[in-house]
Motif scaffolding. Sequence first.
Motif, mmCIF file in Angstrom:
data_model
loop_
_atom_site.group_PDB
_atom_site.id
_atom_site.type_symbol
_atom_site.label_atom_id
_atom_site.label_comp_id
_atom_site.label_asym_id
_atom_site.label_seq_id
_atom_site.Cartn_x
_atom_site.Cartn_y
_atom_site.Cartn_z
ATOM 1 N N ALA A 263 34.007 -68.558 128.636
ATOM 2 C CA ALA A 263 33.345 -67.465 129.351
ATOM 3 C C ALA A 263 32.170 -66.959 128.522
ATOM 4 C CB ALA A 263 34.338 -66.339 129.602
ATOM 5 N N ARG A 264 31.145 -66.540 129.204
ATOM 6 C CA ARG A 264 29.958 -66.035 128.522
ATOM 7 C C ARG A 264 30.308 -64.803 127.683
ATOM 8 N NH1 ARG A 264 24.378 -63.975 131.488
ATOM 9 N NH2 ARG A 264 23.231 -63.467 129.573
ATOM 10 N N GLY A 265 29.958 -64.844 126.419
ATOM 11 C CA GLY A 265 30.184 -63.711 125.542
ATOM 12 C C GLY A 265 31.568 -63.675 124.919
ATOM 13 N N ASP A 266 32.470 -64.580 125.303
ATOM 14 C CA ASP A 266 33.817 -64.599 124.734
ATOM 15 C C ASP A 266 33.799 -65.523 123.521
ATOM 16 O OD1 ASP A 266 36.530 -65.078 124.111
ATOM 17 O OD2 ASP A 266 37.099 -64.515 126.152
ATOM 18 N N ARG A 267 33.718 -64.950 122.323
ATOM 19 C CA ARG A 267 33.540 -65.744 121.118
ATOM 20 C C ARG A 267 34.739 -66.649 120.825
ATOM 21 N NH1 ARG A 267 31.989 -62.254 116.196
ATOM 22 N NH2 ARG A 267 33.827 -61.069 116.831
ATOM 23 N N GLU A 269 36.783 -68.030 123.033
ATOM 24 C CA GLU A 269 36.757 -69.163 123.947
ATOM 25 C C GLU A 269 35.628 -70.132 123.596
ATOM 26 O OE1 GLU A 269 36.799 -68.089 128.024
ATOM 27 O OE2 GLU A 269 38.762 -67.112 127.922
ATOM 28 N N ILE A 270 34.511 -69.611 123.135
ATOM 29 C CA ILE A 270 33.407 -70.483 122.716
ATOM 30 C C ILE A 270 33.849 -71.351 121.536
ATOM 31 C CG2 ILE A 270 31.102 -70.494 121.670
ATOM 32 C CD1 ILE A 270 30.511 -67.976 123.336
ATOM 33 N N ALA A 277 42.215 -70.948 123.535
ATOM 34 C CA ALA A 277 42.081 -69.514 123.237
ATOM 35 C C ALA A 277 43.180 -68.728 123.948
ATOM 36 C CB ALA A 277 40.711 -69.008 123.673
ATOM 37 N N GLY A 278 43.509 -69.141 125.175
ATOM 38 C CA GLY A 278 44.600 -68.486 125.888
ATOM 39 C C GLY A 278 45.929 -68.647 125.181
ATOM 40 N N VAL A 279 46.173 -69.819 124.585
ATOM 41 C CA VAL A 279 47.399 -70.050 123.824
ATOM 42 C C VAL A 279 47.457 -69.098 122.625
ATOM 43 C CG1 VAL A 279 48.624 -71.707 122.353
ATOM 44 C CG2 VAL A 279 47.696 -72.442 124.560
ATOM 45 N N VAL A 280 46.338 -68.981 121.896
ATOM 46 C CA VAL A 280 46.311 -68.094 120.735
ATOM 47 C C VAL A 280 46.578 -66.661 121.162
ATOM 48 C CG1 VAL A 280 44.825 -67.138 118.927
ATOM 49 C CG2 VAL A 280 44.788 -69.592 119.394
ATOM 50 N N ARG A 281 45.942 -66.222 122.237
ATOM 51 C CA ARG A 281 46.150 -64.845 122.712
ATOM 52 C C ARG A 281 47.577 -64.620 123.193
ATOM 53 N NH1 ARG A 281 40.295 -65.063 125.641
ATOM 54 N NH2 ARG A 281 39.147 -63.790 124.133
ATOM 55 N N GLY A 282 48.224 -65.667 123.659
ATOM 56 C CA GLY A 282 49.592 -65.526 124.157
ATOM 57 C C GLY A 282 50.643 -65.466 123.079
ATOM 58 N N ASN A 342 37.498 -60.458 121.818
ATOM 59 C CA ASN A 342 36.844 -59.308 122.434
ATOM 60 C C ASN A 342 37.828 -58.285 122.956
ATOM 61 O OD1 ASN A 342 34.402 -60.569 122.029
ATOM 62 N ND2 ASN A 342 34.394 -61.534 124.025
ATOM 63 N N ARG A 343 39.117 -58.638 123.009
ATOM 64 C CA ARG A 343 40.037 -57.800 123.754
ATOM 65 C C ARG A 343 41.212 -57.254 122.967
ATOM 66 N NH1 ARG A 343 42.005 -61.120 128.709
ATOM 67 N NH2 ARG A 343 42.275 -62.705 127.114
ATOM 68 N N ARG A 344 41.599 -57.884 121.852
ATOM 69 C CA ARG A 344 42.844 -57.513 121.244
ATOM 70 C C ARG A 344 42.676 -57.008 119.813
ATOM 71 N NH1 ARG A 344 47.331 -58.919 124.046
ATOM 72 N NH2 ARG A 344 47.150 -60.544 125.606
ATOM 73 N N ARG A 345 43.602 -56.132 119.412
ATOM 74 C CA ARG A 345 43.766 -55.768 118.013
ATOM 75 C C ARG A 345 45.221 -56.032 117.681
ATOM 76 N NH1 ARG A 345 45.809 -51.809 115.074
ATOM 77 N NH2 ARG A 345 46.461 -50.673 116.900
ATOM 78 N N VAL A 346 45.502 -56.923 116.725
ATOM 79 C CA VAL A 346 46.871 -57.366 116.487
ATOM 80 C C VAL A 346 47.307 -57.003 115.083
ATOM 81 C CG1 VAL A 346 46.749 -59.265 118.130
ATOM 82 C CG2 VAL A 346 46.065 -59.649 115.773
ATOM 83 N N ASN A 347 48.611 -56.866 114.930
ATOM 84 C CA ASN A 347 49.188 -56.579 113.632
ATOM 85 C C ASN A 347 49.501 -57.865 112.880
ATOM 86 O OD1 ASN A 347 49.243 -53.753 113.999
ATOM 87 N ND2 ASN A 347 51.090 -53.939 115.241
ATOM 88 N N ALA A 348 49.554 -57.770 111.574
ATOM 89 C CA ALA A 348 49.901 -58.947 110.765
ATOM 90 C C ALA A 348 51.353 -59.329 111.024
ATOM 91 C CB ALA A 348 49.695 -58.629 109.288
ATOM 92 N N PRO A 349 51.690 -60.619 110.939
ATOM 93 C CA PRO A 349 53.066 -61.039 111.163
ATOM 94 C C PRO A 349 53.955 -60.628 110.005
ATOM 95 C CG PRO A 349 51.763 -62.883 110.400
ATOM 96 C CD PRO A 349 50.806 -61.729 110.617
ATOM 97 N N ASP A 350 55.267 -60.571 110.275
ATOM 98 C CA ASP A 350 56.210 -60.296 109.205
ATOM 99 C C ASP A 350 56.218 -61.457 108.228
ATOM 100 O OD1 ASP A 350 56.872 -57.944 110.371
ATOM 101 O OD2 ASP A 350 58.596 -58.763 111.464
ATOM 102 N N ALA A 351 56.490 -61.131 106.974
ATOM 103 C CA ALA A 351 56.543 -62.195 105.957
ATOM 104 C C ALA A 351 57.777 -63.063 106.172
ATOM 105 C CB ALA A 351 56.581 -61.558 104.569
#
Length: 351
Positions: A263-267, A269-270, A277-282, A342-351
Amino acid sequence: MIEIPLRRSGYGTVRIAESRLWETYGSIGLLSTRRGLAPWPYAHWDRAARRSLTRAEVTIPGWLVHLYRARGGALPSFLLVVPRPSRGDLTADLAALAAVPAARVREELEQWFPQGVPAEVHPLYADPRARLAELRDFLPRYRRAALAPYEAPLRVATEEDILLRARILATQGPERLLGSLRGRRLSRHGDVLRLHGSAASTRTAVPDVSRLVLVPLVFGRGAPYSASAPDGTTAVAYQAEGAAVLLGEARPPGRRGAADDPARGDRLEILLGRSRAGVVRGLVAPTTTSDLAAALGLAPSTVSEHLTALVAAGVVRRRREGVRVLYELDGPGVALLRHMDNRRRVNAPDA
């Protein structure tokens, strides 16, 4: 600081609920306390909202601004309504504000300002009914001017966060859910959940609760909100994922292209292609290949291929839990989303 005991008998019932009233308060708090110096990712929204409020001739009541500044963004509980199980609109919460007794308003203000209610807040203390009526008139006008252009992305971000937390609650229990709520305004120390206001704020202990309601706020960074109901329910705000939706306008609706057409502007996905990218976001929460494939609408074999590549790259890690194999983001994957998504802010995973 507000301390909420979390004994097992005290949070046997945990639910997650949205609140348009609390979200509206959170955005007003950002405008009131930052004075034009909003942090990432709120700066774009801050400038647009201030321009829109000026054009609409909507002004935040002075006594409300002073309440925010007095306690580092916190608000007295008489202004907050515990969200109901069913999804409602702002109208129902405004009606609840109309029923707040004047004696309660004055009592809480005296507790907030033990050295005396300041002149800026005295109009609320002197005539609570009139000032709360002013607030009920102001909030819808403010929301139309400052939040209406972002209504759709705000709703999507909140709903996605609720689904994420609900999955953690259902699969890993309330202990893990509470452990996932990170942020400088909310912390956990043993069996106590703490909401931090300004350094000068006093410590208030909330009695044992029968139900705990977690309220996700896109504007939750500076909103240490808590409220209790007579039935023992206590509601607590936390910072939702996805505040980056405020960086700009939401992607316009329309027919999507091929699965790997970015998608245009979606870094993200680019860089990775749309499906990867959808897999990573999921993978912001642990999930299986089949569940992820079902959520994304992709063939399990396609998802498996992407996961194999992402594991090899060190972006995703794999672990076994009983008979299931779970995948989740590893440290580099979290960093990738933080810097590229562009859409998410995620926490670090547990060690």
